[in-house]
Design a protein around this motif. Structure first.
Motif, PDB file in Angstrom:
ATOM      1  N   MET A 197      49.987 101.891  81.627  1.00 34.79           N
ATOM      2  CA  MET A 197      48.603 101.420  81.531  1.00 34.79           C
ATOM      3  C   MET A 197      48.522  99.909  81.289  1.00 34.79           C
ATOM      4  O   MET A 197      47.761  99.225  81.985  1.00 34.79           O
ATOM      5  CB  MET A 197      47.825 102.202  80.458  1.00 34.79           C
ATOM      6  N   PRO A 198      49.287  99.370  80.328  1.00 38.80           N
ATOM      7  CA  PRO A 198      49.237  97.912  80.137  1.00 38.80           C
ATOM      8  C   PRO A 198      49.584  97.143  81.422  1.00 38.80           C
ATOM      9  O   PRO A 198      48.957  96.140  81.736  1.00 38.80           O
ATOM     10  CB  PRO A 198      50.292  97.658  79.056  1.00 38.80           C
ATOM     11  N   LEU A 199      50.552  97.653  82.183  1.00 42.12           N
ATOM     12  CA  LEU A 199      50.918  96.974  83.425  1.00 42.12           C
ATOM     13  C   LEU A 199      49.761  97.009  84.418  1.00 42.12           C
ATOM     14  O   LEU A 199      49.432  95.995  85.046  1.00 42.12           O
ATOM     15  CB  LEU A 199      52.167  97.618  84.050  1.00 42.12           C
ATOM     16  N   LEU A 200      49.124  98.172  84.571  1.00 45.09           N
ATOM     17  CA  LEU A 200      48.018  98.289  85.525  1.00 45.09           C
ATOM     18  C   LEU A 200      46.873  97.352  85.134  1.00 45.09           C
ATOM     19  O   LEU A 200      46.278  96.680  85.989  1.00 45.09           O
ATOM     20  CB  LEU A 200      47.533  99.745  85.606  1.00 45.09           C
ATOM     21  N   ILE A 201      46.605  97.287  83.838  1.00 44.28           N
ATOM     22  CA  ILE A 201      45.534  96.403  83.367  1.00 44.28           C
ATOM     23  C   ILE A 201      45.872  94.941  83.671  1.00 44.28           C
ATOM     24  O   ILE A 201      45.037  94.166  84.144  1.00 44.28           O
ATOM     25  CB  ILE A 201      45.273  96.625  81.859  1.00 44.28           C
ATOM     26  N   GLU A 202      47.139  94.609  83.479  1.00 47.34           N
ATOM     27  CA  GLU A 202      47.591  93.254  83.784  1.00 47.34           C
ATOM     28  C   GLU A 202      47.427  92.944  85.282  1.00 47.34           C
ATOM     29  O   GLU A 202      47.015  91.851  85.668  1.00 47.34           O
ATOM     30  CB  GLU A 202      49.059  93.154  83.383  1.00 47.34           C
ATOM     31  N   LEU A 203      47.746  93.926  86.130  1.00 48.54           N
ATOM     32  CA  LEU A 203      47.628  93.721  87.582  1.00 48.54           C
ATOM     33  C   LEU A 203      46.171  93.512  87.993  1.00 48.54           C
ATOM     34  O   LEU A 203      45.862  92.664  88.829  1.00 48.54           O
ATOM     35  CB  LEU A 203      48.238  94.901  88.350  1.00 48.54           C
ATOM     36  N   VAL A 204      45.276  94.300  87.405  1.00 48.46           N
ATOM     37  CA  VAL A 204      43.852  94.151  87.715  1.00 48.46           C
ATOM     38  C   VAL A 204      43.379  92.753  87.328  1.00 48.46           C
ATOM     39  O   VAL A 204      42.598  92.114  88.037  1.00 48.46           O
ATOM     40  CB  VAL A 204      43.019  95.206  86.949  1.00 48.46           C
ATOM     41  N   ASP A 205      43.891  92.288  86.191  1.00 53.91           N
ATOM     42  CA  ASP A 205      43.561  90.954  85.702  1.00 53.91           C
ATOM     43  C   ASP A 205      44.041  89.865  86.646  1.00 53.91           C
ATOM     44  O   ASP A 205      43.330  88.929  86.974  1.00 53.91           O
ATOM     45  CB  ASP A 205      44.295  90.741  84.365  1.00 53.91           C
ATOM     46  N   ARG A 206      45.294  90.011  87.060  1.00 53.74           N
ATOM     47  CA  ARG A 206      45.919  88.982  87.869  1.00 53.74           C
ATOM     48  C   ARG A 206      45.399  89.000  89.296  1.00 53.74           C
ATOM     49  O   ARG A 206      45.304  87.974  89.953  1.00 53.74           O
ATOM     50  CB  ARG A 206      47.443  89.191  87.854  1.00 53.74           C
TER      51      ARG A 206
END
Ligand code: C2E
Ligand code: CA
Ligand code: CA
Ligand code: CA
Length: 396
Positions: A250-259
């Motif tokens: 989940m943290p990775l997916l959130i980071e990807l959405v951000d980036r």
């Protein structure tokens, strides 16, 4: 001639009994298994529990024929259900056998070979006994080597992604690509994901590798957007059951959405039907959360698990990919054609996008079009391509 034999035994289903019914039932199962082993072996046999559901038996008889006869009898005896309270539990045994002979000068080698034979019995279908031979040794060594290389892998150097087009069956135009990982370090190019991903899962490397694949996919999609000057294409990324449940995801997916905010809805995660259907794992809450933050979900390999069509609406899904094994049958069997048709209609009705996997022939394409199946993937359209070739595919 030989005066001893070593049996290495491993049981299936013990872990799931422990997880589902608790340790006290698990312990009862182990006792019940131990009793059966005792009943079926001679008094001078030594039975030891090595931990978990692994046992070893030492026999004071090294005649291969009689040892194998006994081992087969043990497999039979172990395959019968255990009655534990109100539960009926089956826990089959895989047995590896070594008879002591002049090859062995130390005990460790005997144990290693018995384990190799047991491992071999397990991978060739379980609930059977195997006598060790040297080919198993090679197999075991090969696996150890793979484990070693996987643990030591440098992802950027040793792995690559390939992209296989998913096309509109009506126009033949690509609508997206599935990301398929390849192991490219020298000497390992022939080891496919079907082989190395389960090993990576087992030794705990898959979470990191999966993370690398997701990041690589997002980077590749961004580079396509740049090269094409528009944001049309999408990428499908496979995620394993453990990866879905891993705290890193989940943290990775959130980071990807951000980036990459422009990629919202364009990285589609594929989860196999068997994973989705696993009630104990219960992926549904996690699947909902993943969709909510902007990643559509596809059910992969539909038709290989035990779900029925009636279950489809229960899961938070955007797409269904119908497994290749189905298409192989539609040319021959009317029943399969009818089932295929039913899947396509129902998925349509539920608002799910349907992708036919493994389309290899024109004849299959024609049948799929007649059923109204909208999307397909397979060698007929193209093999998995390098990112550069995928870009060229979109431009042609
Ligand atoms: P999958 O997700 O069902 O992927 C489709 C597989 O079918 C790919 O094999 C693809 O090359 C192959 N294929 C595509 N079209 C055809 C066709 O027309 N005929 C035939 N015979 N085969 C076709 P590949 O790349 O060897 O991958 C095998 C499996 O490994 C995948 O099955 C997937 O379960 C797993 N996998 C691959 N890449 C990843 C990844 O990045 N992450 C995870 N978790 N699993 C992956
Ligand atoms: Ca086991
Ligand atoms: Ca897939
Ligand atoms: Ca698939």
């Amino acid at each position: 001639k030989h005066d001893y034999a070593l049996l290495s035994l491993d049981f299936d289903g013990f872990k799931s009994v422990n997880d589902a019914l608790g340790h006290s039932v698990g312990d009862q199962l182990l006792i019940s298994i131990a009793k059966r082993l005792q009943q079926h072996t001679a008094e001078n046999a030594t039975i030891a529990r090595l931990g978990g559901d692994e046992f070893a038996i030492i026999l004071r008889d090294g005649d291969a024929d009689s040892v194998m006869a006994l081992s087969d009898a043990l497999v039979q005896a172990c395959a019968k259900p255990h009655t534990l309270g109100q539960h009926q539990i089956v826990s089959t045994a895989s047995i590896g056998v070594v008879v002591g002979d002049e090859r062995y000068t130390n005990a460790e080698d005997v144990v290693r070979d018995a384990d190799s034979a047991m491992y071999n019995a397990k991978i060739s279908g379980k609930s059977q006994a195997r006598l060790f031979d040297d080919s198993m040794h090679t197999e075991a060594l090969r696996r150890l080597k793979l484990e070693h290389y996987l643990r030591e892998a440098n992802f950027d150097r040793d792995f690559e992604i390939k992209l296989q087009p998913i096309v509109s069956l009506e126009s033949g135009a690509p609508t997206g690509f599935e990301v398929l990982v390849r192991w490219v370090s020298p000497g390992l190019e022939d080891v496919g994901p079907d082989t190395f991903i389960p090993i990576a899962e087992e030794i705990g490397v898959m979470a990191d590798l999966g993370q690398w694949i997701l990041i690589k996919s997002a980077e590749t999609l961004a580079s396509f957007d740049g090269a094409l000057g528009h944001q049309r294409t999408v990428l499908h990324v496979n995620v394993s059951k453990r990866q879905i449940l891993h705290p890193q995801l989940m943290p990775l997916l959130i980071e990807l959405v951000d980036r990459y905010p422009e990629q919202r809805g364009r990285l589609i995660l594929e989860i196999t039907e068997t994973a989705v259907m696993d009630r104990r794992a219960n992926l549904v809450p996690r699947m909902e959360a993943i969709r909510e933050i902007g990643f559509p979900l596809a059910m992969d390999d539909f038709g290989t698990g035990h779900s029925s069509l009636a279950c489809l609406h229960k899961f938070p899904l955007d797409e269904v990919k119908i497994d290749r094994s189905f298409i192989l049958n539609i040319e021959e069997s009317r029943e399969f054609t009818a089932i295929y048709h039913a899947i396509v209609s129902l998925a349509d009705h539920l608002g799910l996008k349907v992708v036919a996997e493994g389309v290899e022939t024109e004849a299959q394409l024609v049948q799929l079009q007649a059923m109204g199946c909208a999307f397909g993937q397979g060698y007929l359209f193209d093999r998995p391509l390098s990112p550069d070739d995928a870009l060229a595919f979109m431009r042609r």
